[in-house]
Enzyme design. Sequence first.
Site, short mmCIF file in Angstrom:
data_model
loop_
_atom_site.label_atom_id
_atom_site.label_comp_id
_atom_site.label_asym_id
_atom_site.label_seq_id
_atom_site.Cartn_x
_atom_site.Cartn_y
_atom_site.Cartn_z
N SER A 179 0.83 -1.20 0.00
CA SER A 179 0.00 0.00 0.00
C SER A 179 0.87 1.26 0.00
O SER A 179 1.63 1.48 -0.95
CB SER A 179 -0.96 -0.05 1.19
OG SER A 179 -1.98 0.89 1.06
N ASP A 234 -10.60 -3.37 -4.36
CA ASP A 234 -9.65 -2.42 -3.78
C ASP A 234 -9.68 -1.11 -4.56
O ASP A 234 -9.54 -1.12 -5.79
CB ASP A 234 -8.24 -3.03 -3.84
CG ASP A 234 -7.19 -2.19 -3.14
OD1 ASP A 234 -7.50 -1.09 -2.66
OD2 ASP A 234 -6.03 -2.65 -3.08
N HIS A 284 -8.09 -5.14 -0.30
CA HIS A 284 -6.89 -4.48 0.21
C HIS A 284 -6.55 -5.10 1.57
O HIS A 284 -7.44 -5.47 2.34
CB HIS A 284 -7.17 -2.98 0.37
CG HIS A 284 -5.94 -2.14 0.49
ND1 HIS A 284 -5.18 -1.78 -0.59
CD2 HIS A 284 -5.33 -1.61 1.58
CE1 HIS A 284 -4.16 -1.05 -0.18
NE2 HIS A 284 -4.23 -0.94 1.14
#
Length: 348
Positions: free
Chosen positions: A195, A289, A319
Amino acid sequence: MRWTSLASLLTVLVTALVASSFSTAAENGADKDMQAVLEAHASLKPKPIETLSPAEARTQPTPADAANVVLKKQGKRTDPETLVPGVKSADRSIAGAVGKIPARIYTPSGTGPFPVIVYYHGGGWVIGDKEVYDGGARGLAKQANAVVVSVDYRLAPEHKFSASWDDALAAYKWTLTNAASINGDPKKLALAGESAGGNLAVATAIAVRDANLQAPLHVLAVYPVSQTSTTTESYEKHANAKPLNRPMIKWFVDKLINSPSDLKDPRLQLIDAKLKNLPSVTIINASIDPLLSDGVMLEDALKKAGVPVERKMYSGVTHEFFGMAAVVQKAKEAQEYAGKRLKQAFGG
């Protein structure tokens, strides 16, 4: 009779709402094991991150906590060394950009010296730490048969942009100098992150190139942030997804930047950065996501720059799935794939 009818009506409405919530999950395509984690997370009653102060946000139940709930329901242990046997860890301090920062060193079983991966956790540069993201870093140590240096870089808003990036580069420099002391091979380094950390991994590779330092052999970017628009196809489609949604990302960015001009900085807007002459890159995406399009756009930008890149999208997961190998099958597969790609880059 009226009260009986009202009670019956309420029962019907509640049943319909529950059915609706599950049908929505089914429509989103979440795998059964991924859905179990999402439901476990909801059971912990996390407050919406975007409604909290950073200090409050850092105390909320995490997806890692939810995975542990699932493990306990399955009657399994949750201690990391049981979940990933053959990998030991030790916490220490290493040099950051302006002082010492915490890090966790993961070492696989064997004699070494091992390749070394510098790993950056997620959390929007505002929340998260090496503890929350233990599953991903520990899994990489196992699957890549490498030492992993997981870095607790400085977070916003206490440390605004570009403190996280400065610490990320400093951690790479520390690893270059100290790899041998942690049973690592200083000639075989890689960068990895999830991320926000996926962004840091790519941005650090760019900074290393520009500083004429020894280049990493590979970059692994798991659902990375690669640009600053929140109107991409996946942002629109998954604006209200769990555990990451568009309001959360706007909250992260608001806490991170000094001014809107930061949004144009190539460390955030990676797709507009100079990407030529970077090492090979692996991108891992989840289908559910908001950052899915970021991965697609980064892949395209890297290809245009002539950088060897391979991207794999895992369907039925959200995610934060990558560190959940103990409870989510696609996470296990993704970690194995990442390990294979890293091993190939290391020449093993």
